[in-house]
Write an enzyme that holds these catalytic residues in place. Sequence first.
Site, PDB file in Angstrom:
ATOM      1  N   LYS A  96      -6.480  -7.469  -1.846  1.00 38.22           N
ATOM      2  CA  LYS A  96      -6.381  -8.592  -2.791  1.00 38.22           C
ATOM      3  C   LYS A  96      -4.998  -9.236  -2.718  1.00 38.22           C
ATOM      4  O   LYS A  96      -4.867 -10.461  -2.816  1.00 38.22           O
ATOM      5  CB  LYS A  96      -6.677  -8.107  -4.213  1.00 38.22           C
ATOM      6  CG  LYS A  96      -8.144  -7.763  -4.416  1.00 38.22           C
ATOM      7  CD  LYS A  96      -8.465  -7.514  -5.866  1.00 38.22           C
ATOM      8  CE  LYS A  96      -9.952  -7.309  -6.077  1.00 38.22           C
ATOM      9  NZ  LYS A  96     -10.481  -6.113  -5.371  1.00 38.22           N
ATOM     10  N   ILE A 105     -15.530  -5.209 -32.559  1.00 43.22           N
ATOM     11  CA  ILE A 105     -16.462  -5.580 -31.482  1.00 43.22           C
ATOM     12  C   ILE A 105     -15.878  -5.111 -30.152  1.00 43.22           C
ATOM     13  O   ILE A 105     -14.793  -5.541 -29.755  1.00 43.22           O
ATOM     14  CB  ILE A 105     -16.731  -7.105 -31.440  1.00 43.22           C
ATOM     15  CG1 ILE A 105     -17.400  -7.553 -32.743  1.00 43.22           C
ATOM     16  CG2 ILE A 105     -17.596  -7.471 -30.226  1.00 43.22           C
ATOM     17  CD1 ILE A 105     -17.828  -9.014 -32.758  1.00 43.22           C
ATOM     18  N   LEU A 152       3.275   1.759  -1.867  1.00 44.93           N
ATOM     19  CA  LEU A 152       3.829   1.971  -3.215  1.00 44.93           C
ATOM     20  C   LEU A 152       2.843   2.755  -4.082  1.00 44.93           C
ATOM     21  O   LEU A 152       1.637   2.736  -3.832  1.00 44.93           O
ATOM     22  CB  LEU A 152       4.119   0.607  -3.867  1.00 44.93           C
ATOM     23  CG  LEU A 152       5.082  -0.282  -3.080  1.00 44.93           C
ATOM     24  CD1 LEU A 152       5.049  -1.707  -3.598  1.00 44.93           C
ATOM     25  CD2 LEU A 152       6.496   0.281  -3.160  1.00 44.93           C
ATOM     26  N   VAL A 182     -12.508  -9.724 -31.574  1.00 48.11           N
ATOM     27  CA  VAL A 182     -12.811  -9.466 -32.992  1.00 48.11           C
ATOM     28  C   VAL A 182     -12.700  -7.960 -33.242  1.00 48.11           C
ATOM     29  O   VAL A 182     -13.280  -7.157 -32.511  1.00 48.11           O
ATOM     30  CB  VAL A 182     -14.242  -9.946 -33.333  1.00 48.11           C
ATOM     31  CG1 VAL A 182     -14.613  -9.564 -34.768  1.00 48.11           C
ATOM     32  CG2 VAL A 182     -14.378 -11.448 -33.109  1.00 48.11           C
ATOM     33  N   LYS A 241       0.809  -1.223   0.000  1.00 48.15           N
ATOM     34  CA  LYS A 241       0.000   0.000   0.000  1.00 48.15           C
ATOM     35  C   LYS A 241       0.845   1.277   0.000  1.00 48.15           C
ATOM     36  O   LYS A 241       0.385   2.341  -0.409  1.00 48.15           O
ATOM     37  CB  LYS A 241      -0.918  -0.007   1.235  1.00 48.15           C
ATOM     38  CG  LYS A 241      -2.291   0.563   0.967  1.00 48.15           C
ATOM     39  CD  LYS A 241      -3.268   0.241   2.076  1.00 48.15           C
ATOM     40  CE  LYS A 241      -2.779   0.763   3.422  1.00 48.15           C
ATOM     41  NZ  LYS A 241      -3.659   0.312   4.527  1.00 48.15           N
ATOM     42  N   SER A 247       4.691   1.068 -33.661  1.00 44.14           N
ATOM     43  CA  SER A 247       5.795   0.270 -33.122  1.00 44.14           C
ATOM     44  C   SER A 247       6.883   0.035 -34.165  1.00 44.14           C
ATOM     45  O   SER A 247       8.053  -0.136 -33.821  1.00 44.14           O
ATOM     46  CB  SER A 247       5.248  -1.063 -32.615  1.00 44.14           C
ATOM     47  OG  SER A 247       4.404  -1.635 -33.590  1.00 44.14           O
ATOM     48  N   GLY A 267       1.627  -4.960 -34.287  1.00 45.02           N
ATOM     49  CA  GLY A 267       0.241  -5.437 -34.297  1.00 45.02           C
ATOM     50  C   GLY A 267      -0.487  -5.006 -35.557  1.00 45.02           C
ATOM     51  O   GLY A 267      -1.355  -5.723 -36.059  1.00 45.02           O
ATOM     52  N   ASP A 320      -3.897   1.199 -41.268  1.00 43.54           N
ATOM     53  CA  ASP A 320      -4.544   2.505 -41.079  1.00 43.54           C
ATOM     54  C   ASP A 320      -3.728   3.554 -41.813  1.00 43.54           C
ATOM     55  O   ASP A 320      -2.504   3.567 -41.701  1.00 43.54           O
ATOM     56  CB  ASP A 320      -4.588   2.889 -39.588  1.00 43.54           C
ATOM     57  CG  ASP A 320      -5.603   2.068 -38.809  1.00 43.54           C
ATOM     58  OD1 ASP A 320      -6.527   1.521 -39.433  1.00 43.54           O
ATOM     59  OD2 ASP A 320      -5.459   1.973 -37.574  1.00 43.54           O
TER      60      ASP A 320
HETATM   61  P1  8DG Z   1       1.278  -2.286 -32.042  1.00 42.39           P
HETATM   62  O1  8DG Z   1       0.435  -1.790 -33.172  1.00 42.39           O
HETATM   63  O2  8DG Z   1       2.503  -2.997 -32.523  1.00 42.39           O
HETATM   64  O3  8DG Z   1       0.517  -3.120 -31.089  1.00 42.39           O
HETATM   65  O4  8DG Z   1       1.795  -1.023 -31.189  1.00 42.39           O
HETATM   66  P2  8DG Z   1       1.611   0.528 -31.472  1.00 42.39           P
HETATM   67  O5  8DG Z   1       1.862   0.819 -32.917  1.00 42.39           O
HETATM   68  O6  8DG Z   1       2.439   1.267 -30.482  1.00 42.39           O
HETATM   69  O7  8DG Z   1       0.095   0.803 -31.066  1.00 42.39           O
HETATM   70  P3  8DG Z   1      -1.186   1.320 -31.871  1.00 42.39           P
HETATM   71  O8  8DG Z   1      -2.381   0.914 -31.083  1.00 42.39           O
HETATM   72  O9  8DG Z   1      -1.157   0.915 -33.303  1.00 42.39           O
HETATM   73  O10 8DG Z   1      -1.095   2.901 -31.758  1.00 42.39           O
HETATM   74  C1  8DG Z   1      -0.203   3.673 -32.529  1.00 42.39           C
HETATM   75  C2  8DG Z   1       0.221   4.889 -31.766  1.00 42.39           C
HETATM   76  O11 8DG Z   1      -0.848   5.806 -31.574  1.00 42.39           O
HETATM   77  C3  8DG Z   1       0.697   4.583 -30.375  1.00 42.39           C
HETATM   78  O12 8DG Z   1       2.003   4.106 -30.383  1.00 42.39           O
HETATM   79  C4  8DG Z   1       0.556   5.924 -29.726  1.00 42.39           C
HETATM   80  C5  8DG Z   1      -0.673   6.527 -30.365  1.00 42.39           C
HETATM   81  N1  8DG Z   1      -1.801   6.397 -29.415  1.00 42.39           N
HETATM   82  C6  8DG Z   1      -1.866   6.993 -28.175  1.00 42.39           C
HETATM   83  N2  8DG Z   1      -3.040   6.652 -27.556  1.00 42.39           N
HETATM   84  C7  8DG Z   1      -3.694   5.837 -28.407  1.00 42.39           C
HETATM   85  C8  8DG Z   1      -4.945   5.170 -28.312  1.00 42.39           C
HETATM   86  O13 8DG Z   1      -5.660   5.244 -27.326  1.00 42.39           O
HETATM   87  N3  8DG Z   1      -5.300   4.415 -29.382  1.00 42.39           N
HETATM   88  C9  8DG Z   1      -4.493   4.312 -30.490  1.00 42.39           C
HETATM   89  N4  8DG Z   1      -4.885   3.553 -31.516  1.00 42.39           N
HETATM   90  N5  8DG Z   1      -3.324   4.936 -30.574  1.00 42.39           N
HETATM   91  C10 8DG Z   1      -2.916   5.678 -29.565  1.00 42.39           C
HETATM   92  O14 8DG Z   1      -0.989   7.716 -27.743  1.00 42.39           O
HETATM   93 CA    CA Z   2       0.556  -0.010 -34.581  1.00 40.47          CA
HETATM   94 CA    CA Z   3      -2.879   1.309 -35.035  1.00 45.99          CA
END
Ligand code: 8DG
Ligand code: CA
Ligand code: CA
Length: 337
Positions: A74, A108, A64, A105, A62, A182, A191, A258
Site C-alpha cells: 500500500k 452504537i 520497520l 453515537v 517493510k 486523562s 473526552g 462513569d
Molecule cells: P479521554 O477520556 O480523554 O479520551 O482519555 P482517557 O481517559 O485516557 O480514556 P478512556 O477511554 O476514558 O479510558 C480511561 C482509562 O481506562 C484509560 O486511560 C486506560 C484504561 N483503559 C485501558 N484499556 C481500556 C479500554 O479498552 N477501554 C476503556 N474505556 N478504558 C481502558 O487500559
Molecule cells: Ca476518560
Molecule cells: Ca472513560
Amino acid sequence: MGKRKAASISGNPNQDLCDFLLELADYERNVSKNVFKYNAYRKAAGTLGALPERVKSGNEAKKLPGIGIKIAQKIDEFLETGKLKKLEDIKKDENNAVISLLARVSGIGPAKAKELVDAGIKTLEDLKKHQDKLTHHQKLGLKYFEDFEKKIPRAEIVQIEKILKNGIKELSNDYLVTICGSYRRGKEESGDIDVLITHPDYTSKIKDAKKKNISLKAIVECLEKKRLITDTISLGPTKFMGVCRLPEDKNKPFRRLDIRLTFHDQYYCAILYFTGSDLFNKNMRAHALEKKYTLNEYALKPLITEGCPGEGAKITCEEDIFKIIGLPYKDPKDRNI
Ligand code: 8DG
Ligand code: CA
Ligand code: CA
C-alpha cells in the site's frame, strides 16, 4: 469506554502515509469491526510517524516494526500514484460514511450501525424518527450527540470534582474519590470523566451485610439531588454510566460520567488501570509479566508455577505496584504515551 480517536501525528516527513493508514484503521474499526487490522494500521502509522526521514519505498518500510508485506504494498501504491484504490473505493461507498457517523453515537457499535443502515437509516434525523430501534443508552447517545463529541476543559472537571467530592462527603467523610483517566494525567481536555470511589470499610474480605451502608446507588441519588447527574445510562452495584452537567450553568454541555465503586484493597490497582493511558497500561502489564507478575485492574499477583497466580500482593498506593515489579515510579502526567 470512550470512542478512541486516532492520535494525530504532525510535523513529520511521512504525514501523508500516516494519514492514509489512520483512515484505513478507522474504517477497520468502525465499518469492518476488525480490531486486529485496526491495531495493525495504527501501529504502522505510529512507526512511520516516529521516523525522522521520508520513507522511499515499501521495501524499505517493510524492515520497520509493524509493517508487513500488505502495508508495504500500500505504501508503494501511494508513493507511485498519490492515492490508494482501497481507500477511494471505501469513500465512494456512501454506506460506509453513514456507518461511521452512526457508530459515533454513544452505545452504537459497528454491528448496530450496519443493522441501522440496512434498515434504511441514512442520517441522524432518520435515527431520531426511529428511536424504537434504539436501546436506552443509544437514545441518550443520540440526544446528547453534539455535546458528547465536545472535549471537556480541565477547569470544568475541576468544578465538577468539587461538587462530586462535597456531595459524597455528606454521605460519609470516609469515602475516597479520585478522578482518573486523562484528567489525572494532567491533560488540558478530556473526552469523559472517570471516577473511582472506595471506602475503608468496603473491602473484598468483608461480608455484604457489613457493607450495606456503602452503596453506589446512594452516591448516585445524592449527586442527582445536587443536580450534577442528569441521566443514568446504567447502574449496577459497582458501576454507574451516565451523564452530568454543571448545575449552575445551563449553557454548559452535558458530559459523559462513569463512576466505579471498588474494594479498598483493590483501589490502587484500579486507580493505576483507569489512569492509563491504555498504551502505558499495556507496557506496564508486559513488564509485570517479565518479572513474573500478573497485573490487572484488581490486583498484582506473583505467577508461581506454570502461569498460575498466587496470593495478591498488599498494595496501599500506586508506588507499591511500581516498586514490586522493579520500575521507577512515574507521575500520572508522565504516563501520556
Ligand atoms: P479521554 O477520556 O480523554 O479520551 O482519555 P482517557 O481517559 O485516557 O480514556 P478512556 O477511554 O476514558 O479510558 C480511561 C482509562 O481506562 C484509560 O486511560 C486506560 C484504561 N483503559 C485501558 N484499556 C481500556 C479500554 O479498552 N477501554 C476503556 N474505556 N478504558 C481502558 O487500559
Ligand atoms: Ca476518560
Ligand atoms: Ca472513560
